[in-house]
Design an enzyme around this catalytic site. Structure first.
Site, PDB file in Angstrom:
ATOM      1  N   CYS A 171       0.838  -1.208   0.000  1.00  0.00           N
ATOM      2  CA  CYS A 171       0.000   0.000   0.000  1.00  0.00           C
ATOM      3  C   CYS A 171       0.870   1.255   0.000  1.00  0.00           C
ATOM      4  CB  CYS A 171      -0.982  -0.015   1.161  1.00  0.00           C
ATOM      5  SG  CYS A 171      -2.347   1.151   0.948  1.00  0.00           S
ATOM      6  N   SER A 197       1.934   3.928   2.781  1.00  0.00           N
ATOM      7  CA  SER A 197       1.881   4.448   4.143  1.00  0.00           C
ATOM      8  C   SER A 197       2.942   5.517   4.329  1.00  0.00           C
ATOM      9  CB  SER A 197       2.122   3.301   5.133  1.00  0.00           C
ATOM     10  OG  SER A 197       2.600   3.816   6.351  1.00  0.00           O
ATOM     11  N   ASP A 232      -3.720   1.262  10.025  1.00  0.00           N
ATOM     12  CA  ASP A 232      -4.971   2.031  10.030  1.00  0.00           C
ATOM     13  C   ASP A 232      -5.555   2.022  11.431  1.00  0.00           C
ATOM     14  OD1 ASP A 232      -5.761   2.914   7.160  1.00  0.00           O
ATOM     15  OD2 ASP A 232      -4.729   1.011   6.969  1.00  0.00           O
TER      16      ASP A 232
END
Ligand code: RUB
Length: 318
Positions: free
Chosen positions: A133, A135, A202
């Protein structure tokens, strides 16, 4: 409810993911609260506070899975509530709302740098790192290690279906870090060459479970198979106080059109498409969580929550 246009725009940008990532959405929502305080037409403290809370709820409803969002909003609302209860004037309450919003944003920036510094110590010269992802916190760790002169290489997953990995490779390239883009499902294939998996967070639950971008659980399984440690960079406001009382964090399910053109499946009457945006990674797959206050094993999540929210752990009532 009348919401100022600028704040609607922030909410819309979060919903549509023009602003995305747990840290950026928390900062944007708090920025929204700051604007609400700056532009309020309220004539009394009560009127101001009522509207301010409504705007907080409105911003909080934009995305469900990253606890940084409610924690950021709560950080501001709780301090504003205290100012209201102390009987301060409208101007004083407004300026507290603006100051604490700035304070939260500042804290997020400092935390990112601090985690970068602490996390970089875990990276050795010559390491190959895999990240998933996009981050800002994981990148802060990787970029700090690179700035310190450590020669590192990165495998970045593309991160289906939204391709946040494309943002990651761009950022790593700008820093001059040798990076290889791979499809998510190739993570197992390349894991033998990887020394560390580094990601952000998250949400962290009380038992140390991580909620992160979908696909990380499979990556964690592959990492475990090859004894590759998984490190998580997470500011303390990514720890979830509600998890202490058994609240379930909703895993966002996004539109199936992100995965496949609806036209292609409209006649396939036995086919459904599911598109969860986040994954659960149990604590036993995580080596360390790197916070701005230091490194902890995942099972010490409770200690962070106790420090942040007291004992019994209670979320500030707003
Ligand atoms: C974003 C995502 C990010 C984390 C951590 O998902 O999973 O990697 O939020 O980001 P989405 P950060 O793209 O669906 O928002 O470390 O910047 O907070």
């Amino acid at each position: 409810m009348i919401i100022p246009e600028e704040i609607r725009k922030i909410a819309d940008d979060i919903c549509t993911m023009r602003i995305r990532g747990a840290t950026p959405i928390a900062k944007a929502a708090v920025e929204g609260l700051k604007i609400a305080a700056q532009k309020t037409p309220a004539k009394t403290v009560q009127e101001f506070y009522k509207k301010f809370k409504e705007i907080g709820k409105f911003l909080q409803a934009t995305r469900p899975s990253a606890v940084s969002l409610p924690n950021g909003i709560r950080y501001v609302l709780y301090r504003v509530k205290k100012a209201v209860e102390e009987g301060l004037s409208l101007d004083q309450v407004k300026s507290i709302a603006i100051n604490v919003s700035n304070e939260f944003i500042e804290k997020t920036n400092t935390a990112k740098d601090k985690i970068g510094e602490i996390g970089a110590k875990l990276i050795k010269d010559g390491d190959t790192i895999l990240t998933h992802c996009n981050s800002s916190i994981a990148l802060s760790i990787i970029k700090t290690a690179h700035r310190q002169g450590k020669e590192i290489k990165v495998y970045a997953t593309e991160t289906r279906p939204r391709y946040q990995g494309h943002l990651t490779i761009k950022e790593l390239n700008e820093s001059g870090i040798p990076t290889t883009l791979i499809v998510d499902s190739a993570a197992g294939f390349f894991m033998k060459e990887v020394d560390k998996v580094i990601v952000g967070a998250d949400t962290i639950l009380v038992d140390g479970t991580l909620i992160y971008k979908i696909g990380l659980f499979l990556i964690a399984l592959a990492a475990r198979k090859y004894n590759v440690p998984l490190y998580v960079g997470a500011e303390t406001y990514k720890f979830c106080p509600e998890s202490v009382t058994g609240e379930i964090i909703e895993i966002e399910e996004r539109d199936s059109a992100e995965i496949i053109d609806p036209e292609k499946i409209k006649d396939l009457k036995y086919v459904t498409v599911r598109n969860p945006a986040f994954d659960y990674i149990p604590p036993e797959y995580i080596k360390y969580i790197i916070t701005e206050k230091g490194i902890i094993p995942p099972h010490a999540a409770i200690i962070v929550l106790r420090e942040e929210y007291g004992w019994p752990i209670s979320t500030p009532q707003i």
